[in-house]
Write a protein that holds these residues in place. Sequence first.
Motif, PDB file in Angstrom:
ATOM      1  N   GLU A  22       0.839  -1.202   0.000  1.00 24.07           N
ATOM      2  CA  GLU A  22       0.000   0.000   0.000  1.00 24.07           C
ATOM      3  C   GLU A  22       0.875   1.253   0.000  1.00 24.07           C
ATOM      4  N   PRO A  23       0.511   2.279  -0.778  1.00 24.30           N
ATOM      5  CA  PRO A  23       1.261   3.536  -0.724  1.00 24.30           C
ATOM      6  C   PRO A  23       0.957   4.260   0.588  1.00 24.30           C
ATOM      7  N   CYS A  24       2.015   4.672   1.302  1.00 25.94           N
ATOM      8  CA  CYS A  24       1.858   5.301   2.615  1.00 25.94           C
ATOM      9  C   CYS A  24       2.691   6.577   2.702  1.00 25.94           C
ATOM     10  N   ARG A  25       2.223   7.527   3.524  1.00 26.23           N
ATOM     11  CA  ARG A  25       2.983   8.727   3.854  1.00 26.23           C
ATOM     12  C   ARG A  25       3.718   8.435   5.164  1.00 26.23           C
ATOM     13  N   GLY A  48      -1.494   4.811   5.354  1.00 27.93           N
ATOM     14  CA  GLY A  48      -1.910   4.594   3.976  1.00 27.93           C
ATOM     15  C   GLY A  48      -2.666   5.787   3.420  1.00 27.93           C
ATOM     16  N   ILE A  49      -2.288   6.242   2.221  1.00 25.43           N
ATOM     17  CA  ILE A  49      -2.963   7.406   1.643  1.00 25.43           C
ATOM     18  C   ILE A  49      -4.292   7.025   1.001  1.00 25.43           C
ATOM     19  N   LEU A  50      -4.491   5.741   0.727  1.00 22.23           N
ATOM     20  CA  LEU A  50      -5.753   5.307   0.139  1.00 22.23           C
ATOM     21  C   LEU A  50      -6.708   4.710   1.160  1.00 22.23           C
ATOM     22  N   ASP A  51      -6.181   4.118   2.240  1.00 20.94           N
ATOM     23  CA  ASP A  51      -7.056   3.454   3.211  1.00 20.94           C
ATOM     24  C   ASP A  51      -6.893   3.951   4.658  1.00 20.94           C
ATOM     25  N   ILE A  70       3.079   9.202  -7.128  1.00 23.43           N
ATOM     26  CA  ILE A  70       1.746   9.704  -6.830  1.00 23.43           C
ATOM     27  C   ILE A  70       1.458  10.916  -7.701  1.00 23.43           C
ATOM     28  N   GLU A  71       0.300  10.901  -8.340  1.00 22.74           N
ATOM     29  CA  GLU A  71      -0.096  12.012  -9.189  1.00 22.74           C
ATOM     30  C   GLU A  71      -1.403  12.601  -8.677  1.00 22.74           C
ATOM     31  N   ARG A  72      -1.445  13.928  -8.611  1.00 31.08           N
ATOM     32  CA  ARG A  72      -2.686  14.629  -8.278  1.00 31.08           C
ATOM     33  C   ARG A  72      -3.304  15.095  -9.577  1.00 31.08           C
ATOM     34  N   LYS A  73      -4.566  14.747  -9.782  1.00 28.20           N
ATOM     35  CA  LYS A  73      -5.234  15.065 -11.032  1.00 28.20           C
ATOM     36  C   LYS A  73      -6.595  15.692 -10.761  1.00 28.20           C
ATOM     37  N   GLY A 106     -16.428  18.862   0.457  1.00 29.63           N
ATOM     38  CA  GLY A 106     -17.360  19.472  -0.483  1.00 29.63           C
ATOM     39  C   GLY A 106     -18.467  18.505  -0.870  1.00 29.63           C
ATOM     40  N   THR A 107     -19.477  19.047  -1.543  1.00 36.91           N
ATOM     41  CA  THR A 107     -20.613  18.260  -1.985  1.00 36.91           C
ATOM     42  C   THR A 107     -20.512  18.035  -3.490  1.00 36.91           C
ATOM     43  N   PRO A 108     -20.504  16.776  -3.929  1.00 37.42           N
ATOM     44  CA  PRO A 108     -20.407  16.537  -5.371  1.00 37.42           C
ATOM     45  C   PRO A 108     -21.721  16.841  -6.085  1.00 37.42           C
ATOM     46  N   VAL A 109     -21.633  17.633  -7.155  1.00 41.56           N
ATOM     47  CA  VAL A 109     -22.779  17.927  -8.011  1.00 41.56           C
ATOM     48  C   VAL A 109     -22.318  17.746  -9.458  1.00 41.56           C
ATOM     49  N   GLU A 110     -23.253  17.444 -10.340  1.00 37.26           N
ATOM     50  CA  GLU A 110     -22.898  17.244 -11.748  1.00 37.26           C
ATOM     51  C   GLU A 110     -22.282  18.513 -12.320  1.00 37.26           C
ATOM     52  N   GLY A 111     -21.209  18.354 -13.078  1.00 37.26           N
ATOM     53  CA  GLY A 111     -20.524  19.476 -13.701  1.00 37.26           C
ATOM     54  C   GLY A 111     -19.406  20.067 -12.862  1.00 37.26           C
ATOM     55  N   ALA A 112     -19.315  19.700 -11.593  1.00 34.61           N
ATOM     56  CA  ALA A 112     -18.264  20.246 -10.723  1.00 34.61           C
ATOM     57  C   ALA A 112     -16.941  19.534 -10.995  1.00 34.61           C
ATOM     58  N   GLU A 113     -15.845  20.216 -10.679  1.00 35.44           N
ATOM     59  CA  GLU A 113     -14.520  19.605 -10.794  1.00 35.44           C
ATOM     60  C   GLU A 113     -14.160  18.975  -9.460  1.00 35.44           C
ATOM     61  N   ILE A 114     -13.423  17.874  -9.539  1.00 31.79           N
ATOM     62  CA  ILE A 114     -13.036  17.155  -8.338  1.00 31.79           C
ATOM     63  C   ILE A 114     -11.568  16.772  -8.442  1.00 31.79           C
ATOM     64  N   GLU A 115     -10.831  16.905  -7.347  1.00 30.63           N
ATOM     65  CA  GLU A 115      -9.428  16.499  -7.312  1.00 30.63           C
ATOM     66  C   GLU A 115      -9.346  15.061  -6.834  1.00 30.63           C
ATOM     67  N   TYR A 116      -8.418  14.302  -7.433  1.00 33.73           N
ATOM     68  CA  TYR A 116      -8.203  12.932  -6.992  1.00 33.73           C
ATOM     69  C   TYR A 116      -6.724  12.590  -7.050  1.00 33.73           C
ATOM     70  N   ILE A 117      -6.367  11.568  -6.271  1.00 33.02           N
ATOM     71  CA  ILE A 117      -4.996  11.080  -6.209  1.00 33.02           C
ATOM     72  C   ILE A 117      -4.959   9.747  -6.936  1.00 33.02           C
ATOM     73  N   GLU A 118      -3.943   9.559  -7.795  1.00 27.30           N
ATOM     74  CA  GLU A 118      -3.748   8.275  -8.453  1.00 27.30           C
ATOM     75  C   GLU A 118      -2.392   7.727  -8.020  1.00 27.30           C
TER      76      GLU A 118
END
Length: 131
Positions: A22-25, A48-51, A70-73, A106-118
């Motif tokens: 697992e990827p960890c900090r 763990g950054i994912l769990d 790790i990529e932030r997208k 934040g609250t997810p709504v259609e059309g909004a941008e969201i940050e994620y880690i891969e």
Amino acid sequence: MATKQVELKTLKVGSYIVLDGEPCRIVSYQTAKTGKHGSMKARVDGIGILDNQRRSIVKPVSTKVETPIIERKTAQITHIQGETLGLMDLVSFESFEATAPKDLEGTPVEGAEIEYIEAMDRKKLVRVRGN
């Protein structure tokens, strides 16, 4: 997998390491003196950054360990179906689905941008940027 090999002695608190697959900090890095018949050891604790689970290892400082790339997208929410969000990456235009975690900012709504880690071919949603 998107990882690279480094020596354990080059890591410090705040950097990333792969512990138990697992990827960890790294949150704690301690070294012990060399013994009469051994080499200097390091104890590394990571979360763990994912769990968000705590993991640790104790190894000689000259040991090669894996560090995740790790990529932030950013993606746009295309549709919402219950807990599942349909997303489209804003750079590669790749479409994928992901489950919204309970600690999502934040609250997810259609059309909004969201940050994620891969990391290591897995994705974790972090926060909603705007509406």
